[in-house]
Write a protein that holds these residues in place. Structure first.
Motif, PDB file in Angstrom:
ATOM      1  N   VAL A 122       0.826  -1.212   0.000  1.00 18.80           N
ATOM      2  CA  VAL A 122       0.000   0.000   0.000  1.00 18.80           C
ATOM      3  C   VAL A 122       0.863   1.267   0.000  1.00 18.80           C
ATOM      4  CG1 VAL A 122      -2.077  -1.006   0.992  1.00 18.80           C
ATOM      5  CG2 VAL A 122      -0.240  -0.253   2.514  1.00 18.80           C
ATOM      6  N   PRO A 123       1.647   1.543  -1.069  1.00 16.27           N
ATOM      7  CA  PRO A 123       2.567   2.676  -1.049  1.00 16.27           C
ATOM      8  C   PRO A 123       1.968   4.032  -1.423  1.00 16.27           C
ATOM      9  CG  PRO A 123       2.812   1.466  -3.088  1.00 16.27           C
ATOM     10  CD  PRO A 123       1.783   0.732  -2.269  1.00 16.27           C
ATOM     11  N   ASN A 124       0.767   4.033  -2.028  1.00 15.85           N
ATOM     12  CA  ASN A 124       0.221   5.285  -2.554  1.00 15.85           C
ATOM     13  C   ASN A 124      -0.024   6.304  -1.444  1.00 15.85           C
ATOM     14  OD1 ASN A 124       0.282   4.153  -5.062  1.00 15.85           O
ATOM     15  ND2 ASN A 124      -1.905   3.694  -5.149  1.00 15.85           N
ATOM     16  N   GLY A 125       0.468   7.530  -1.647  1.00 19.93           N
ATOM     17  CA  GLY A 125       0.287   8.604  -0.682  1.00 19.93           C
ATOM     18  C   GLY A 125       1.447   8.737   0.293  1.00 19.93           C
ATOM     19  N   TYR A 126       2.446   7.878   0.143  1.00 19.68           N
ATOM     20  CA  TYR A 126       3.590   7.874   1.054  1.00 19.68           C
ATOM     21  C   TYR A 126       4.906   7.945   0.283  1.00 19.68           C
ATOM     22  CZ  TYR A 126       0.023   5.718   4.067  1.00 19.68           C
ATOM     23  OH  TYR A 126      -1.133   5.440   4.760  1.00 19.68           O
ATOM     24  N   ASN A 127       5.917   8.493   0.951  1.00 20.45           N
ATOM     25  CA  ASN A 127       7.287   8.426   0.466  1.00 20.45           C
ATOM     26  C   ASN A 127       8.190   8.059   1.638  1.00 20.45           C
ATOM     27  OD1 ASN A 127       7.353   9.214  -2.410  1.00 20.45           O
ATOM     28  ND2 ASN A 127       6.382  11.073  -1.631  1.00 20.45           N
ATOM     29  N   VAL A 128       9.339   7.488   1.318  1.00 21.60           N
ATOM     30  CA  VAL A 128      10.268   7.099   2.377  1.00 21.60           C
ATOM     31  C   VAL A 128      11.672   7.567   2.045  1.00 21.60           C
ATOM     32  CG1 VAL A 128       9.005   5.075   3.234  1.00 21.60           C
ATOM     33  CG2 VAL A 128      10.600   4.834   1.302  1.00 21.60           C
ATOM     34  N   SER A 129      12.489   7.634   3.098  1.00 21.54           N
ATOM     35  CA  SER A 129      13.912   7.936   2.943  1.00 21.54           C
ATOM     36  C   SER A 129      14.700   7.043   3.886  1.00 21.54           C
ATOM     37  CB  SER A 129      14.202   9.402   3.281  1.00 21.54           C
ATOM     38  OG  SER A 129      13.591  10.267   2.362  1.00 21.54           O
ATOM     39  N   ARG A 130      15.652   6.309   3.329  1.00 21.80           N
ATOM     40  CA  ARG A 130      16.582   5.567   4.207  1.00 21.80           C
ATOM     41  C   ARG A 130      17.792   6.484   4.355  1.00 21.80           C
ATOM     42  NH1 ARG A 130      17.629  -0.021   5.414  1.00 21.80           N
ATOM     43  NH2 ARG A 130      18.955   0.085   7.271  1.00 21.80           N
ATOM     44  N   LEU A 131      17.775   7.281   5.399  1.00 24.67           N
ATOM     45  CA  LEU A 131      18.753   8.352   5.568  1.00 24.67           C
ATOM     46  C   LEU A 131      20.155   7.791   5.797  1.00 24.67           C
ATOM     47  CD1 LEU A 131      16.450  10.400   7.956  1.00 24.67           C
ATOM     48  CD2 LEU A 131      16.849  10.829   5.514  1.00 24.67           C
ATOM     49  N   ASN A 132      20.248   6.713   6.509  1.00 25.00           N
ATOM     50  CA  ASN A 132      21.499   6.010   6.805  1.00 25.00           C
ATOM     51  C   ASN A 132      21.100   4.621   7.292  1.00 25.00           C
ATOM     52  OD1 ASN A 132      20.806   6.372   9.631  1.00 25.00           O
ATOM     53  ND2 ASN A 132      21.469   8.504   9.315  1.00 25.00           N
ATOM     54  N   LYS A 133      22.025   3.852   7.815  1.00 22.73           N
ATOM     55  CA  LYS A 133      21.665   2.494   8.223  1.00 22.73           C
ATOM     56  C   LYS A 133      20.686   2.508   9.394  1.00 22.73           C
ATOM     57  CE  LYS A 133      23.693  -2.049   8.762  1.00 22.73           C
ATOM     58  NZ  LYS A 133      24.932  -2.856   8.871  1.00 22.73           N
ATOM     59  N   ARG A 134      20.747   3.498  10.252  1.00 19.21           N
ATOM     60  CA  ARG A 134      19.915   3.540  11.457  1.00 19.21           C
ATOM     61  C   ARG A 134      18.515   4.059  11.212  1.00 19.21           C
ATOM     62  NH1 ARG A 134      20.626   7.092  14.961  1.00 19.21           N
ATOM     63  NH2 ARG A 134      19.684   5.923  16.678  1.00 19.21           N
ATOM     64  N   GLU A 135      18.330   4.985  10.268  1.00 23.13           N
ATOM     65  CA  GLU A 135      17.097   5.742  10.201  1.00 23.13           C
ATOM     66  C   GLU A 135      16.309   5.518   8.907  1.00 23.13           C
ATOM     67  OE1 GLU A 135      19.521   9.341  10.990  1.00 23.13           O
ATOM     68  OE2 GLU A 135      17.901   9.837  12.380  1.00 23.13           O
ATOM     69  N   PHE A 136      14.987   5.402   9.077  1.00 20.98           N
ATOM     70  CA  PHE A 136      14.091   5.156   7.939  1.00 20.98           C
ATOM     71  C   PHE A 136      12.838   5.966   8.202  1.00 20.98           C
ATOM     72  CE2 PHE A 136      12.637   3.336   4.252  1.00 20.98           C
ATOM     73  CZ  PHE A 136      11.705   2.319   4.348  1.00 20.98           C
ATOM     74  N   SER A 137      12.622   7.027   7.430  1.00 16.64           N
ATOM     75  CA  SER A 137      11.494   7.914   7.693  1.00 16.64           C
ATOM     76  C   SER A 137      10.386   7.705   6.671  1.00 16.64           C
ATOM     77  CB  SER A 137      11.956   9.377   7.693  1.00 16.64           C
ATOM     78  OG  SER A 137      12.467   9.717   6.425  1.00 16.64           O
ATOM     79  N   LEU A 138       9.166   7.988   7.112  1.00 12.32           N
ATOM     80  CA  LEU A 138       7.969   7.861   6.272  1.00 12.32           C
ATOM     81  C   LEU A 138       7.301   9.223   6.179  1.00 12.32           C
ATOM     82  CD1 LEU A 138       5.912   5.851   4.863  1.00 12.32           C
ATOM     83  CD2 LEU A 138       4.674   5.890   7.039  1.00 12.32           C
ATOM     84  N   ARG A 139       7.060   9.688   4.953  1.00  8.24           N
ATOM     85  CA  ARG A 139       6.482  11.018   4.772  1.00  8.24           C
ATOM     86  C   ARG A 139       5.112  10.942   4.111  1.00  8.24           C
ATOM     87  NH1 ARG A 139       7.455  16.180   5.449  1.00  8.24           N
ATOM     88  NH2 ARG A 139       6.718  17.712   3.928  1.00  8.24           N
ATOM     89  N   LEU A 140       4.179  11.683   4.685  1.00  7.03           N
ATOM     90  CA  LEU A 140       2.866  11.896   4.080  1.00  7.03           C
ATOM     91  C   LEU A 140       2.873  13.304   3.521  1.00  7.03           C
ATOM     92  CD1 LEU A 140       2.497   9.790   6.522  1.00  7.03           C
ATOM     93  CD2 LEU A 140       0.077  10.394   6.379  1.00  7.03           C
TER      94      LEU A 140
END
Lengths: 112, 111
Positions: A60-78
């Motif tokens: 269900v990816p529609n409406g979302y974006n992600v960033s794997r900033l580094n090995k530790r961090e994974f953000s989800l953007r609406l």
């Protein structure tokens, strides 16, 4: 050892607003995931990152974006929140796709 | 991608009885099948897992069986106790290494 840390724990947004959910893990895991949990539908995969620098769509990816900033961090953007995105969001990490996944405590998001 | 189906959606058992939850999966390349328990207000936690080269695994009162030919796997909880009341999820890792979950089973243990 904190494991998987998600912020914020609760959030209320108005329709059309944007926000980023933060996730960090301190277990040196390669794989990280974002799921949403809705009543009767279990955990549905939004996005997945097999390793630093890679991301892939889930169910269900529609409406979302992600960033794997580094090995530790994974953000989800609406980018533009909709009421249909009201849900509980979980971040998880695992050493790789075939090992135990550890979950954060969740973010309860309400879009009005 | 992988599709995991889980039954039943709710299960009520008398304390001391057994509980069984069944799941099926679609991707024949799947090789890792974990089970998670979720308590109210918390994230899911792994309780047991099984890999495709094993048919059965046991850990105290919990056991999991896997039938790769039929593409189904099951969780068995024996001698249920009140603290077993929770939501249980089965999951499978497909050939693309994404972890997919079933819809969950709410287990209630009656005293």
């Amino acid at each position: 050892n904190a494991g998987v840390t998600q912020t914020p724990k609760f959030q209320v947004l108005k329709t059309g607003q944007s926000m980023t959910l933060q996730c960090a893990q301190d277990m040196n895991h390669n794989s990280m995931y974002w799921y949403r949990q809705d009543p009767g539908m279990g955990l549905r995969l939004i996005y997945y990152s097999a390793s630093e620098g890679t991301t892939d769509k889930g169910e269900v990816p529609n409406g979302y974006n992600v960033s794997r900033l580094n090995k530790r961090e994974f953000s989800l953007r609406l980018e533009s929140a909709a009421p249909s995105q009201t849900s509980v969001y979980f971040c998880a990490s695992s050493a790789n796709g075939n090992t135990e996944a550890f979950f954060g405590q969740g973010t309860r998001l309400t879009v009005v | 991608g992988e599709n995991v189906e889980q039954h039943p959606s709710t299960l009520s058992v008398q304390e001391g009885d057994s509980a069984v939850i069944k799941c099926t999966y679609s991707d024949s390349a799947s090789n890792y099948f974990p089970w998670y328990k979720q308590e109210l207000g918390k994230g899911p936690q792994l309780i047991i897992d099984i890999r495709s080269n094993v048919g059965e695994k046991k850990d105290q009162r919990i056991a999991v069986t896997l039938n790769k030919t039929a593409k189904h796997f099951s969780l068995h909880i024996t001698e249920t106790q009140p603290e077993d009341s929770a939501v249980y999820f089965c999951a499978a890792t497909g050939g693309d290494y994404k972890l997919s979950f079933g819809a969950g089973t709410t287990v209630t243990v009656r005293a």
